[in-house]
Design an enzyme around this catalytic site. Structure first.
Site, PDB file in Angstrom:
ATOM      1  N   ARG A  92       0.842  -1.203   0.000  1.00 49.47           N
ATOM      2  CA  ARG A  92       0.000   0.000   0.000  1.00 49.47           C
ATOM      3  C   ARG A  92       0.874   1.249   0.000  1.00 49.47           C
ATOM      4  O   ARG A  92       0.500   2.291   0.515  1.00 49.47           O
ATOM      5  CB  ARG A  92      -0.877  -0.001   1.236  1.00 49.47           C
ATOM      6  CG  ARG A  92      -0.066  -0.223   2.510  1.00 49.47           C
ATOM      7  CD  ARG A  92      -0.732   0.398   3.655  1.00 49.47           C
ATOM      8  NE  ARG A  92      -0.089   0.000   4.914  1.00 49.47           N
ATOM      9  CZ  ARG A  92      -0.529   0.363   6.075  1.00 49.47           C
ATOM     10  NH1 ARG A  92      -1.610   1.093   6.169  1.00 49.47           N
ATOM     11  NH2 ARG A  92       0.086   0.003   7.176  1.00 49.47           N
ATOM     12  N   LYS A 112       2.791   6.281   1.801  1.00 50.07           N
ATOM     13  CA  LYS A 112       2.182   5.144   2.494  1.00 50.07           C
ATOM     14  C   LYS A 112       0.673   5.369   2.519  1.00 50.07           C
ATOM     15  O   LYS A 112       0.221   6.422   2.970  1.00 50.07           O
ATOM     16  CB  LYS A 112       2.746   5.097   3.923  1.00 50.07           C
ATOM     17  CG  LYS A 112       2.571   3.779   4.643  1.00 50.07           C
ATOM     18  CD  LYS A 112       3.531   3.745   5.825  1.00 50.07           C
ATOM     19  CE  LYS A 112       3.307   2.572   6.744  1.00 50.07           C
ATOM     20  NZ  LYS A 112       4.295   2.560   7.831  1.00 50.07           N
ATOM     21  N   GLY A 125      -4.872  -1.302   0.205  1.00 47.99           N
ATOM     22  CA  GLY A 125      -3.898  -0.332  -0.275  1.00 47.99           C
ATOM     23  C   GLY A 125      -3.969   1.011   0.429  1.00 47.99           C
ATOM     24  O   GLY A 125      -3.232   1.937   0.086  1.00 47.99           O
ATOM     25  N   ARG A 182      15.943  -2.730   3.174  1.00 47.70           N
ATOM     26  CA  ARG A 182      15.850  -3.387   4.471  1.00 47.70           C
ATOM     27  C   ARG A 182      16.671  -4.667   4.459  1.00 47.70           C
ATOM     28  O   ARG A 182      17.096  -5.118   3.398  1.00 47.70           O
ATOM     29  CB  ARG A 182      14.381  -3.785   4.743  1.00 47.70           C
ATOM     30  CG  ARG A 182      13.389  -2.703   4.451  1.00 47.70           C
ATOM     31  CD  ARG A 182      12.258  -3.205   3.536  1.00 47.70           C
ATOM     32  NE  ARG A 182      11.509  -2.079   2.991  1.00 47.70           N
ATOM     33  CZ  ARG A 182      10.444  -1.552   3.576  1.00 47.70           C
ATOM     34  NH1 ARG A 182       9.976  -2.082   4.667  1.00 47.70           N
ATOM     35  NH2 ARG A 182       9.851  -0.499   3.051  1.00 47.70           N
ATOM     36  N   ASP A 251      11.889  -7.202   7.551  1.00 46.68           N
ATOM     37  CA  ASP A 251      11.464  -6.219   6.542  1.00 46.68           C
ATOM     38  C   ASP A 251      11.241  -4.850   7.172  1.00 46.68           C
ATOM     39  O   ASP A 251      10.960  -3.882   6.464  1.00 46.68           O
ATOM     40  CB  ASP A 251      10.198  -6.690   5.813  1.00 46.68           C
ATOM     41  CG  ASP A 251       9.047  -6.976   6.763  1.00 46.68           C
ATOM     42  OD1 ASP A 251       9.275  -7.661   7.777  1.00 46.68           O
ATOM     43  OD2 ASP A 251       7.938  -6.497   6.512  1.00 46.68           O
TER      44      ASP A 251
HETATM   45  P1  AMP Z   1       3.507  -3.012   7.759  1.00 48.66           P
HETATM   46  O1  AMP Z   1       2.791  -3.554   8.937  1.00 48.66           O
HETATM   47  O2  AMP Z   1       3.098  -1.616   7.390  1.00 48.66           O
HETATM   48  O3  AMP Z   1       4.999  -3.198   7.838  1.00 48.66           O
HETATM   49  O4  AMP Z   1       3.015  -3.906   6.527  1.00 48.66           O
HETATM   50  C1  AMP Z   1       3.362  -5.258   6.345  1.00 48.66           C
HETATM   51  C2  AMP Z   1       3.068  -5.649   4.910  1.00 48.66           C
HETATM   52  O5  AMP Z   1       1.658  -5.653   4.646  1.00 48.66           O
HETATM   53  C3  AMP Z   1       3.677  -4.717   3.890  1.00 48.66           C
HETATM   54  O6  AMP Z   1       4.089  -5.473   2.789  1.00 48.66           O
HETATM   55  C4  AMP Z   1       2.522  -3.790   3.545  1.00 48.66           C
HETATM   56  O7  AMP Z   1       2.689  -3.227   2.284  1.00 48.66           O
HETATM   57  C5  AMP Z   1       1.325  -4.730   3.618  1.00 48.66           C
HETATM   58  N1  AMP Z   1       0.090  -4.018   3.991  1.00 48.66           N
HETATM   59  C6  AMP Z   1      -0.243  -3.545   5.207  1.00 48.66           C
HETATM   60  N2  AMP Z   1      -1.451  -2.941   5.181  1.00 48.66           N
HETATM   61  C7  AMP Z   1      -1.900  -3.029   3.900  1.00 48.66           C
HETATM   62  C8  AMP Z   1      -3.081  -2.575   3.210  1.00 48.66           C
HETATM   63  N3  AMP Z   1      -4.048  -1.925   3.836  1.00 48.66           N
HETATM   64  N4  AMP Z   1      -3.174  -2.836   1.880  1.00 48.66           N
HETATM   65  C9  AMP Z   1      -2.206  -3.501   1.236  1.00 48.66           C
HETATM   66  N5  AMP Z   1      -1.075  -3.951   1.826  1.00 48.66           N
HETATM   67  C10 AMP Z   1      -0.923  -3.715   3.135  1.00 48.66           C
HETATM   68 MG    MG Z   2       6.839  -2.786   7.139  1.00 49.41          MG
END
Ligand code: AMP
Ligand code: MG
Length: 474
Positions: A92, A112, A125, A182, A251
């Site tokens: 996203r 983001k 997204g 990362r 990551d």
């Molecule tokens: P994060 O917790 O932000 O590190 O996200 C972990 C993974 O999930 C990453 O690859 C993000 O891009 C994906 N992700 C988290 N929330 C969403 C969302 N609402 N839509 C699409 N991908 C998401």
């Molecule tokens: Mg992340």
């Protein structure tokens, strides 16, 4: 006033295609400014007039590309809570452009909440206004504290609602970072057994964010050593302000050494070494006192990924990796003790300081001391502004009659981004009132300086105000 349009680039797409995918614009309904970080823009040499423009609003909402750049979603792998996922990526988010500051330093502008990419899986997204404001507030608090961090340039409301535990307003955050590479990006090249991609990534990251290797030190070894050294210092800095990152997945560990991905993170109020906040961290994997061990675990994954570049024979490469990783814990401990000595006003170094510091933390835990206020109180005692607390005898014994009050004042913040205050500001913002957010941002920009009328922002939460958990990925 007409402003010159800044020109961005996107050199990340010069890397092999393994590392990135094209992003199609996924426009939001009705972008509107929530926050602009004009001080940050100025410090980057980015035209503030441009930042105020409608063109910038559209670009930072993800509705139009940044001039000169075609956005990409970055691909990476990652160990999440210990389990390996070979293909993750910006689900996203997007790398919208790169900006070169007047001093030559290059920065990523990363959006983001800008829409679903091919990595979105079932996600929408999007991001909530509250989660993006949370990242803005906490990352700017880090900048104020002088701890390496990604920054926040803007939050734009999308004019759309997103659906989480409940319906909430949506927003896009512009994150500014030295890099979005990362540990998981290196894992991606390794799991694909693509040594050329691995080397290209290594050389790019080295050239962009690290000083040249000393004479005779091969690049991969120099890189591993430098990344480990930066993480050792960074984790010590987090711990010295009572910070818990919450999701130290591979990551979410940036190799250039900036704190990244402020999800379910928090500063502790009452001290407990096993404190966690994340609602999904059921086993305390990422607790306050586990962070150095987890950082080393993540660095070991980085070292494994780098093996083909460390030496031709695998045995020799493993020996090199082990040797480099062995330096991490001693380096962490040295930074942590140094940081704690400053917080405690202890002059010089003494071989028993590690034990003494552990004793202070035990006492803080037994008494249920508020992490930040304890050191504030001690600073006042040291400055002779407070009657001596006899129970601090072990501290006084080491501090002597003349503790280093200047060091204490510079190491012990008055203001931290207390969870209950952050949550209160987010709730107000969701209701259209940004005043509490602005007030928090103002004190957090100068966290070591008491400001008139802000004493309430120092106070720990009452039992009713206490926030037990923070949620991530929202
Ligand atoms: P994060 O917790 O932000 O590190 O996200 C972990 C993974 O999930 C990453 O690859 C993000 O891009 C994906 N992700 C988290 N929330 C969403 C969302 N609402 N839509 C699409 N991908 C998401
Ligand atoms: Mg992340």
């Amino acid at each position: 006033m007409a402003s010159a349009t800044p020109s961005f680039t996107l050199t990340y797409s010069d890397l092999p295609p393994l590392f990135h995918r094209r992003v199609e614009a996924d426009p939001v309904a009705d972008p509107a400014w929530v926050l602009r970080n004009e001080a940050l823009a100025s410090s980057l040499g980015l035209d503030v007039e441009w930042l105020r423009s409608n063109a910038a609003l559209q670009a930072l909402a993800g509705n139009a590309p940044l001039p000169g750049a075609s956005p990409v979603a970055m691909a990476y792998s990652g160990h999440q809570f210990g389990g390996f996922n070979p293909l993750l990526g910006d689900g996203r988010a997007q790398l919208a452009g790169e900006w070169q500051a007047p001093d030559g330093t290059r920065y990523d502008l990363h959006l983001k909440g800008s829409g679903a990419t091919m990595f979105a899986r079932n996600g929408d997204g999007r991001a909530t206004l509250s989660a993006m404001l949370r990242e803005y507030i906490v990352s700017e608090a880090f900048a104020g504290l002088g701890i390496p961090t990604t920054r926040s340039l803007a939050v734009v409301a999308t004019g759309e609602m997103v659906y989480r535990q409940r319906k909430e307003p949506g927003a896009v955050l512009t994150r500014v970072a030295r890099s979005h590479v990362r540990v998981g990006t290196f894992q991606l090249a390794a799991v694909n057994r693509d040594p050329e991609a691995l080397e290209a990534l290594l050389m790019r990251e080295l050239a962009r964010n690290f000083p040249p290797a000393p004479e005779g030190l091969p690049p991969a070894r120099h890189f591993l050593r430098s990344v480990a050294a930066r993480q050792a210092r960074l984790i010590a800095q987090w711990m010295c302000v009572g910070f818990i990152h919450g999701v130290m997945n591979t990551d979410n560990m940036q190799v250039a050494g900036e704190t990244i991905d402020f999800g379910p993170c928090a500063f502790m109020d009452r001290f407990h070494p096993q404190k966690v906040f994340s609602s999904i961290d059921q086993f305390g994997r990422y607790a306050w006192d586990k962070q150095p061990g987890i950082a080393l675990w993540n660095l070991t994954r980085l070292a494994e990924s780098l093996l083909p570049l460390l030496a031709e024979a695998q045995e020799a490469a493993i020996d090199i990796a082990k040797e480099e990783l062995a330096a991490f814990m001693p380096a962490f401990e040295q930074h942590f003790e140094e940081g704690m000595r400053a917080k405690l006003g202890w002059r010089g170094a003494d071989s028993d300081d590690g034990e003494r510091i552990a004793g202070i933390f035990r006492m803080m835990m037994e008494r249920g001391e508020d992490f930040t206020l304890f050191f504030r109180r001690l600073t006042r005692v040291a400055a002779g502004q407070h009657p001596e607390d006899v129970e601090l005898a072990p501290w006084r014994e080491r501090a002597g009659a003349n503790p280093d009050v200047t060091a204490m004042k510079a190491a012990n913040p008055v203001y931290i981004a207390r969870n209950h205050r952050v949550e209160e500001a987010l709730a107000a913002a969701n209701a259209g009132d940004l005043a509490p957010t602005h007030r928090l941002l103002k004190v957090l920009a100068r966290p070591f300086t008491e400001s008139d009328g802000d004493a309430d922002l120092e106070a720990p939460p009452t039992p009713e105000e206490e926030v037990a958990q923070t949620f991530c990925g929202t």
